[in-house]
Design a protein around this motif. Sequence first.
Motif, PDB file in Angstrom:
ATOM      1  N   GLY A  98       4.688 -19.175 -29.085  1.00 31.85           N
ATOM      2  CA  GLY A  98       5.941 -19.758 -29.529  1.00 31.85           C
ATOM      3  C   GLY A  98       7.047 -18.795 -29.908  1.00 31.85           C
ATOM      4  O   GLY A  98       8.118 -19.231 -30.320  1.00 31.85           O
ATOM      5  N   VAL A  99       6.809 -17.501 -29.799  1.00 28.47           N
ATOM      6  CA  VAL A  99       7.835 -16.515 -30.133  1.00 28.47           C
ATOM      7  C   VAL A  99       7.881 -15.442 -29.056  1.00 28.47           C
ATOM      8  O   VAL A  99       6.936 -15.290 -28.274  1.00 28.47           O
ATOM      9  N   SER A 100       8.968 -14.693 -29.024  1.00 30.44           N
ATOM     10  CA  SER A 100       9.089 -13.567 -28.094  1.00 30.44           C
ATOM     11  C   SER A 100       9.995 -12.521 -28.724  1.00 30.44           C
ATOM     12  O   SER A 100      10.696 -12.806 -29.699  1.00 30.44           O
ATOM     13  N   ALA A 101       9.968 -11.320 -28.160  1.00 31.89           N
ATOM     14  CA  ALA A 101      10.798 -10.225 -28.668  1.00 31.89           C
ATOM     15  C   ALA A 101      10.948  -9.166 -27.579  1.00 31.89           C
ATOM     16  O   ALA A 101      10.125  -9.086 -26.666  1.00 31.89           O
ATOM     17  N   GLU A 102      11.983  -8.362 -27.706  1.00 31.27           N
ATOM     18  CA  GLU A 102      12.198  -7.261 -26.766  1.00 31.27           C
ATOM     19  C   GLU A 102      11.314  -6.080 -27.145  1.00 31.27           C
ATOM     20  O   GLU A 102      11.238  -5.702 -28.312  1.00 31.27           O
ATOM     21  N   VAL A 103      10.669  -5.514 -26.112  1.00 35.17           N
ATOM     22  CA  VAL A 103       9.797  -4.355 -26.297  1.00 35.17           C
ATOM     23  C   VAL A 103      10.162  -3.322 -25.229  1.00 35.17           C
ATOM     24  O   VAL A 103      10.398  -3.677 -24.076  1.00 35.17           O
ATOM     25  N   GLU A 104      10.203  -2.068 -25.618  1.00 33.74           N
ATOM     26  CA  GLU A 104      10.508  -1.002 -24.661  1.00 33.74           C
ATOM     27  C   GLU A 104       9.224  -0.585 -23.946  1.00 33.74           C
ATOM     28  O   GLU A 104       8.207  -0.309 -24.583  1.00 33.74           O
ATOM     29  N   ARG A 105       9.297  -0.570 -22.613  1.00 38.69           N
ATOM     30  CA  ARG A 105       8.147  -0.208 -21.773  1.00 38.69           C
ATOM     31  C   ARG A 105       8.620   0.723 -20.659  1.00 38.69           C
ATOM     32  O   ARG A 105       9.787   0.766 -20.314  1.00 38.69           O
TER      33      ARG A 105
END
Length: 171
Positions: A98-105
């Motif tokens: 139910g949630v999301s976020a920006e992640v650096e990859r």
Amino acid sequence: MEYLTVLTIPDPRLKMKGERVETIDAGILDLLEAMVKTMYHDEGCGLSATQVGIAKRLVVIDMGDESTPEPLKMINPEIIWRSPQTERYQEACLSVPGVSAEVERHVEVKVRYTDIHNKTQEVHGKGYFAECLQHELDHLDGILYIDHLSPMKRQLLINKVIKSKRLSGTR
């Protein structure tokens, strides 16, 4: 085999590290099939064995495009190369519902793994496929995408998941 239960935060088993698979037997092959079935059922594009409470280095991925024309079943996968370029990707996870976020990859990665026929293979991922590979392999080391966030952002997302579970009556 029935669907497997995907663990969700704050279940401490999500922090366990997967152990190397030494023998590819019928049990491992059945588990990979059950993982694929569960991934589709839960509408994910990847799933690790640690997400279903099994401490083995197993991952399944299906991007639904030409990068994975059939489900990719990886045994003992490891990243052997990362591009120097990185990018931020919006990530979500079956274990953090139910949630999301920006992640650096890293924008590109190469992964070496053993296939279901006990052959060593390599796959080169770019863009979203590279992001998915990194995300799923992180699970094998007990790392969730939220662990890449600041402590404040991570706790905010954890609280949202817990509140949502409490309101819906799920565990």
